[in-house]
Scaffold this motif. Structure first.
Motif, mmCIF file in Angstrom:
data_model
loop_
_atom_site.group_PDB
_atom_site.id
_atom_site.type_symbol
_atom_site.label_atom_id
_atom_site.label_comp_id
_atom_site.label_asym_id
_atom_site.label_seq_id
_atom_site.Cartn_x
_atom_site.Cartn_y
_atom_site.Cartn_z
ATOM 1 N N PHE A 37 34.501 -24.029 -27.880
ATOM 2 C CA PHE A 37 34.533 -24.390 -30.219
ATOM 3 C C PHE A 37 36.210 -24.440 -30.366
ATOM 4 N N ASP A 38 36.757 -26.118 -30.865
ATOM 5 C CA ASP A 38 37.365 -25.803 -31.539
ATOM 6 C C ASP A 38 37.478 -25.639 -32.728
ATOM 7 N N PRO A 39 37.395 -24.913 -33.440
ATOM 8 C CA PRO A 39 37.639 -24.757 -35.314
ATOM 9 C C PRO A 39 38.588 -25.435 -35.975
ATOM 10 N N ASP A 40 39.761 -26.515 -34.944
ATOM 11 C CA ASP A 40 40.177 -26.707 -35.938
ATOM 12 C C ASP A 40 40.027 -28.777 -36.075
ATOM 13 N N SER A 41 38.442 -29.121 -35.994
ATOM 14 C CA SER A 41 38.634 -30.106 -35.930
ATOM 15 C C SER A 41 37.353 -30.646 -35.674
ATOM 16 N N GLY A 42 37.596 -31.947 -36.200
ATOM 17 C CA GLY A 42 36.048 -32.839 -36.828
ATOM 18 C C GLY A 42 35.889 -31.138 -38.551
ATOM 19 N N VAL A 43 34.455 -32.043 -39.536
ATOM 20 C CA VAL A 43 34.812 -31.263 -40.884
ATOM 21 C C VAL A 43 34.602 -29.817 -40.401
ATOM 22 N N TYR A 44 33.950 -28.947 -39.723
ATOM 23 C CA TYR A 44 32.876 -27.655 -39.446
ATOM 24 C C TYR A 44 34.358 -27.314 -38.273
ATOM 25 N N GLY A 45 34.844 -27.932 -37.314
ATOM 26 C CA GLY A 45 34.640 -27.310 -35.758
ATOM 27 C C GLY A 45 33.899 -28.288 -34.888
ATOM 28 N N ARG A 46 34.674 -28.516 -33.566
ATOM 29 C CA ARG A 46 33.813 -29.545 -32.717
ATOM 30 C C ARG A 46 33.437 -28.650 -31.728
ATOM 31 N N TRP A 47 32.326 -28.128 -30.402
ATOM 32 C CA TRP A 47 31.943 -27.472 -29.749
ATOM 33 C C TRP A 47 32.311 -28.753 -28.054
ATOM 34 N N PHE A 48 32.820 -27.691 -27.722
ATOM 35 C CA PHE A 48 33.043 -28.039 -25.958
ATOM 36 C C PHE A 48 34.325 -29.612 -25.762
ATOM 37 N N ALA A 49 35.393 -29.462 -26.697
ATOM 38 C CA ALA A 49 36.376 -29.724 -27.119
ATOM 39 C C ALA A 49 36.641 -30.125 -25.705
ATOM 40 N N GLY A 50 37.197 -31.403 -25.833
ATOM 41 C CA GLY A 50 38.288 -31.931 -24.271
ATOM 42 C C GLY A 50 37.253 -32.184 -22.692
ATOM 43 N N ALA A 51 36.107 -31.362 -23.322
ATOM 44 C CA ALA A 51 34.879 -31.880 -21.950
ATOM 45 C C ALA A 51 34.707 -32.904 -21.351
ATOM 46 N N GLU A 52 34.442 -33.397 -20.644
ATOM 47 C CA GLU A 52 33.235 -34.699 -20.302
ATOM 48 C C GLU A 52 32.739 -34.867 -19.450
ATOM 49 N N CYS A 53 31.644 -35.807 -19.717
ATOM 50 C CA CYS A 53 30.125 -36.132 -19.352
ATOM 51 C C CYS A 53 29.632 -37.113 -19.908
ATOM 52 N N ASN A 54 28.500 -37.116 -19.181
ATOM 53 C CA ASN A 54 27.460 -38.169 -19.222
ATOM 54 C C ASN A 54 26.293 -38.000 -19.453
ATOM 55 N N THR A 55 24.736 -38.107 -20.703
ATOM 56 C CA THR A 55 24.544 -37.795 -20.810
ATOM 57 C C THR A 55 22.930 -38.103 -19.638
ATOM 58 N N CYS A 56 23.420 -39.657 -19.517
ATOM 59 C CA CYS A 56 22.524 -40.460 -18.429
ATOM 60 C C CYS A 56 22.353 -39.158 -17.203
ATOM 61 N N TYR A 57 23.505 -39.292 -17.189
ATOM 62 C CA TYR A 57 24.043 -38.677 -15.624
ATOM 63 C C TYR A 57 23.373 -37.659 -15.295
ATOM 64 N N ASN A 58 23.075 -36.694 -16.238
ATOM 65 C CA ASN A 58 22.253 -35.173 -16.335
ATOM 66 C C ASN A 58 20.929 -35.517 -17.220
ATOM 67 N N ALA A 59 20.038 -36.844 -17.109
ATOM 68 C CA ALA A 59 18.964 -36.873 -17.507
ATOM 69 C C ALA A 59 18.684 -37.059 -15.900
ATOM 70 N N VAL A 60 19.236 -38.680 -15.277
ATOM 71 C CA VAL A 60 18.565 -39.070 -14.141
ATOM 72 C C VAL A 60 19.333 -38.669 -12.639
#
Length: 633
Positions: A37-60
């Protein structure tokens, strides 16, 4: 020793980042997070900052690579057209990869937006996954949405392409999509480069040369050519989709969902909240146009490796009030998730549950309800008829998954009618007064969530952080304002009584319309109801109850209305000043089953109103107007 919910929740509170880091192990990442969790990014912080992924890869793809390519991913059941089909993970991959190739050929690239304007057919899911595959951001708009509403979304999202179908099919009509789509493009300032159209045999449409693409032939050509499109790595914090909700200003709010946190939260919920095992059949009887369809028809089950059921039909009338039970028996459904409205419709048509007795529902373990407040009478009826736990749970388009629920995958907690049970890990839910200070247990107030919001929740609105701040965060600093009112009991069980704008002020008393609806719904002749506050010169507002009676009730409506007025007086007291009960044939609803109370209030107060874009049948508003006239309102 079995795990207890209280220990899981406590574990999250003590170490939120550790909790979500552990949950993230269920997802395949191209690159791990630099910060959970990066509390300094976005409006209230962002989850999994710096990670790379693909939702279709995980779903299929990852299921195919793990040797599960032949397992069923999607079951399509359409009583509307009499069509059934199933697709394995490998077949879904072929379809999605080919459509991704078509999108790329038409110039769609990572970060571009694609509007999906589709009915409940498998190609709608393929379109969502194809966008995710290439890193494009999809925005699903209900097929059949009015042209001017679609045009506002075109102007806001500025899509490179639109994927649509020639028509949608309702029980009594066929809706031509293409004329609506063409009109929307004509109205919009932003014009898409391409329109990809899936032709349905029930109504074929004309295609415009140079702009429009025939979906089936283009996909078939990509498959025949053996075109491969690999999954594009995207940042976990990159948008997966935009889902528009109608804003009070008339300008729609584009709720953004990211890739990484979304997958982590949905996979966690499939196992812990819904109690599903990979390979089991999970059915969310909703529409891909709603958040439920995004989270639990397409992404949640597939990322988790369950089989999802895509249903094109209605709870009654396709062909009868037994269609849900037929689907559950035929496809071995273990969990059904639908709106309470669906069950109220079934209960109205089949109050004794005669259709239920005709089917083998032994595989069904749980019924989940959300979308509207689940009144105790409907929950009781479902429990009596189905003999399974009936779990109400509460969430919003903005949150993407449940805020409060009964986590059957961890521990089935005692079901309390009228409550969606307890806060899920990630959500520190509190009840505060208008001054922002916490109120005592069992005292009504504003329901808020302490920041930061958990993974899967909106990080903001599409290109409008200022509006996000003013709509959700400004009123109670440090908290997300849900817009719902309710209370929490001594055991931490939450009770959602109404939207804060449905709290009515009767002679200085703040009263919940939800509490009155609960009383009306308990009457043996009432199938469903809605209570609104209408303007009154003397008291400010007066409650008015609208009721739909069960099938087969042959008593005079006036007699029932008198009983209802007496019931509210008895259960809530004279302070409610409940004197108006109106019997109607049906209530105006959105296509997901939400009752349009605000529109009903405008009609009762003789105010001008805008036709709601998502209304199921506009003719019902004339019926409401006529019923009010008969009652002298």
């Amino acid at each position: 020793m079995s795990v207890k919910y209280s220990d899981v929740y406590k574990g999250w509170k003590q170490d939120p980042e550790g909790f979500w880091a552990k949950a993230a192990e269920k997802i395949d990442w191209f690159k791990p997070a630099e910060k959970i969790f990066d509390p300094d990014s976005g409006v209230y912080g962002r989850w999994f900052a710096g990670a790379e992924c693909n939702t279709c890869y995980n779903a299929v793809d990852r299921h195919v690579e793990a040797g599960r390519g032949a397992d069923t991913a999607i079951i399509y059941d359409s009583p509307i057209t009499g069509t059934k089909a199933s697709y394995s993970f490998a077949e879904v991959k072929d379809q999605v990869q080919a459509l991704a190739a078509v999108l790329k050929d038409r110039g769609v690239a990572k970060g571009d937006r694609v509007i999906i304007y589709m009915p409940m057919i498998p190609q709608a899911a393929f379109a969502m996954l194809a966008c995710a595959r290439i890193g494009a951001i999809h925005s699903v708009v209900f097929g059949g949405f009015a042209a001017n509403e679609l045009a506002t979304r075109l102007n806001d999202a500025k899509p490179t392409a639109i994927i649509s179908a020639s028509c949608g099919i309702e029980p009594n009509r066929t809706i031509a999509y293409k004329p609506l789509l063409d009109e929307a493009i004509e109205l919009a300032e932003h014009k898409p480069d391409s329109v990809i159209v899936f032709q349905r045999e029930q109504l074929v449409c004309d295609l415009i040369d140079g702009r429009d693409v025939d979906y089936a032939s283009a996909v078939a050509a990509a498959i025949a050519a053996g075109t491969e499109v690999s999954c594009m790595p995207v940042a976990a914090t990159d948008p997966l989709y935009i889902l528009y909700t109608s804003g009070t200003t008339g300008q729609p709010k584009g709720v953004v969902r990211d890739n990484g946190g979304h997958m982590v939260a949905l996979a966690w919920s499939m196992e812990n909240l819904y109690g599903i095992k990979p390979g089991e059949v999970y059915w969310a009887a909703s529409d891909v146009g709603w958040v439920v369809g995004h989270s639990y028809i397409v992404y949640g089950p597939l990322v988790y490796g369950a089989t999802t059921l895509l249903f094109e039909g209605k709870p009654v009338g396709t062909p009868d009030a037994g269609t849900f039970w037929r689907v559950i028996e035929e496809h071995d459904v273990v969990a059904l998730f639908t709106a309470p409205t669906a069950f109220r419709a079934i209960k109205k048509e089949d109050p004794k549950g005669d259709f239920i007795k005709k089917y083998d529902l032994s595989k069904l373990r749980t019924l989940f309800l959300a979308g509207e407040r689940a009144d105790p009478d409907t929950v009781q009826w479902a429990e009596d008829m189905l003999k399974v736990p009936v779990i109400d749970h509460w969430w919003q388009t903005e949150t993407g998954w449940a805020i409060a629920a009964n986590p059957v995958g961890i521990e089935l907690l005692p079901v309390v009618h009228g409550s969606p049970t307890v806060s899920m890990p990630g959500y520190d839910v509190q009840i505060v007064g208008a001054d922002g200070h916490p109120v005592a247990a069992n005292e009504m107030g504003n329901i808020v969530i302490k920041l930061p919001m958990p993974p899967g929740n909106l990080p903001g609105l599409w290109q409008n952080d200022t509006r996000f701040q003013s709509s959700y965060l400004d009123e109670f600093p440090g908290y997300y304002q849900t817009g719902d009112a309710g209370y929490m009991d001594d055991n931490g069980y939450l009770y959602i009584m109404s939207r804060t704008d449905d709290i009515i002020n009767v002679a200085g008393h703040r009263l919940s319309t939800g509490a009155m609806e609960e009383v009306l719904a308990a009457h043996p002749d009432v199938a469903e109801c809605a209570v609104i506050g209408i303007a009154d010169k003397l008291k400010g507002q007066l409650p008015a109850g609208f009721v739909v009676l069960k099938s087969g009730v042959d008593r005079a409506p006036m007699d029932i209305e008198k009983e209802l007025i007496g019931l509210v007086r008895e259960k809530i007291g004279p302070v409610a000043a409940f004197k108006i009960a109106v019997t109607v044939d049906r209530l105006p609803k959105t296509r997901s089953g939400k009752i349009l109370r605000g529109t009903m209030r405008a009609i009762a107060d003789h105010e001008e109103y805008k036709m709601p874009a998502t209304i199921d049948d506009p003719a019902i508003l004339n019926e409401i107007e006529a019923a009010l006239r008969e009652h002298g309102i």
